[in-house]
Design a protein around this motif. Sequence first.
Motif, PDB file in Angstrom:
ATOM      1  N   ASN A   1     107.960 -67.937  19.167  1.00 52.65           N
ATOM      2  CA  ASN A   1     108.058 -69.201  18.441  1.00 52.65           C
ATOM      3  C   ASN A   1     107.285 -69.213  17.126  1.00 52.65           C
ATOM      4  O   ASN A   1     107.588 -70.001  16.242  1.00 52.65           O
ATOM      5  N   THR A   2     106.284 -68.363  17.002  1.00 58.14           N
ATOM      6  CA  THR A   2     105.482 -68.349  15.780  1.00 58.14           C
ATOM      7  C   THR A   2     105.330 -66.917  15.276  1.00 58.14           C
ATOM      8  O   THR A   2     105.454 -65.958  16.036  1.00 58.14           O
ATOM      9  N   ARG A   3     105.091 -66.795  13.970  1.00 58.92           N
ATOM     10  CA  ARG A   3     104.848 -65.497  13.320  1.00 58.92           C
ATOM     11  C   ARG A   3     105.957 -64.484  13.625  1.00 58.92           C
ATOM     12  O   ARG A   3     105.689 -63.292  13.760  1.00 58.92           O
ATOM     13  N   ILE A   4     107.179 -64.946  13.699  1.00 55.38           N
ATOM     14  CA  ILE A   4     108.308 -64.081  14.091  1.00 55.38           C
ATOM     15  C   ILE A   4     108.443 -62.886  13.154  1.00 55.38           C
ATOM     16  O   ILE A   4     108.540 -61.741  13.609  1.00 55.38           O
ATOM     17  N   MET A   5     108.435 -63.123  11.839  1.00 51.81           N
ATOM     18  CA  MET A   5     108.629 -62.033  10.875  1.00 51.81           C
ATOM     19  C   MET A   5     107.505 -61.002  10.973  1.00 51.81           C
ATOM     20  O   MET A   5     107.759 -59.803  10.964  1.00 51.81           O
ATOM     21  N   GLU A   6     106.298 -61.466  11.085  1.00 54.91           N
ATOM     22  CA  GLU A   6     105.148 -60.567  11.167  1.00 54.91           C
ATOM     23  C   GLU A   6     105.187 -59.735  12.445  1.00 54.91           C
ATOM     24  O   GLU A   6     105.013 -58.510  12.419  1.00 54.91           O
ATOM     25  N   LEU A   7     105.441 -60.397  13.574  1.00 49.29           N
ATOM     26  CA  LEU A   7     105.502 -59.681  14.854  1.00 49.29           C
ATOM     27  C   LEU A   7     106.656 -58.691  14.884  1.00 49.29           C
ATOM     28  O   LEU A   7     106.517 -57.571  15.386  1.00 49.29           O
ATOM     29  N   ALA A   8     107.799 -59.096  14.341  1.00 43.36           N
ATOM     30  CA  ALA A   8     108.973 -58.216  14.306  1.00 43.36           C
ATOM     31  C   ALA A   8     108.702 -56.991  13.440  1.00 43.36           C
ATOM     32  O   ALA A   8     109.022 -55.862  13.820  1.00 43.36           O
ATOM     33  N   ARG A   9     108.102 -57.192  12.257  1.00 43.83           N
ATOM     34  CA  ARG A   9     107.786 -56.067  11.363  1.00 43.83           C
ATOM     35  C   ARG A   9     106.803 -55.104  12.029  1.00 43.83           C
ATOM     36  O   ARG A   9     106.998 -53.889  12.021  1.00 43.83           O
ATOM     37  N   ASP A  10     105.762 -55.657  12.641  1.00 40.83           N
ATOM     38  CA  ASP A  10     104.765 -54.812  13.303  1.00 40.83           C
ATOM     39  C   ASP A  10     105.387 -54.006  14.443  1.00 40.83           C
ATOM     40  O   ASP A  10     105.127 -52.807  14.582  1.00 40.83           O
TER      41      ASP A  10
END
Length: 183
Positions: free
Chosen positions: A97-106
Motif C-alpha cells: 500500500n505504501t512506497r510501491i515504486m521504491e519497494l519494487a525497484r529495490d
Amino acid sequence: MVFKAITHTEFEKNLSSNFTFEDNPHIGLCISGGSDSMALLMLMRDWIKKFNGKISALHFDHNLRQESNLEANVLENKIKKLGVNFFKIEWKHKKINTRIMELARDARYKNIINLCRKLKIINLMTAHNFEDNLETYLMRKQRSSSSLGLSSIPKIKIVDSIRIMRPLLFYKKERLLATCKSF
C-alpha cells in the motif's frame, strides 16, 4: 521531425568508447518489453555476435497488475523467437500500500543481481535513456540535492560486483522508437 534509428556502427562506437568487456562476454539485459529495452535488445543482439559472446534477457514481473504474467509470457515468446535466452523473475509479495515504486525497484535490482551472480554475468545493461536521465536530474534538483546528487543516472554503477551499464543514456526516446521500427 523525423528521428533516425540508431545504427549498428553508431552503437558499436558508443559501446567501445564508454565501456570495456571481458573476452566472450555474457551480458544480462534488463527487459521490460517497452521500446527502450527492446531497442537495446536488438542492438546488443547484433553487437554480441561480433564478440563471440551471448546475451540473456532478464525480465522482472512485479506482480502488481493482474495482466503482468500474461505480458511476461508474450514477451518470453517474442524473445525466444529471436534466439535469446529469457529469464523471468517473479516477485512474490503481499499487497503493498505504501512506497510501491521504491519497494519494487529495490526488489527488482536485488533479484536481478542475484540471478546475474547465479548465471556468472558480470555486466548487466539497463535501457535508461536521455529523458530518464533528465527526469532524474530535475527530480533531484527539485529536492535541492547537492551538486553530487545532481549528477543524475551514472553510466556505470557497481552493485555487489555486478557492473550495471546504461549505454542508452545519451539517446532520446524518439531514436529508440525509430530503432524498434527499423527492426
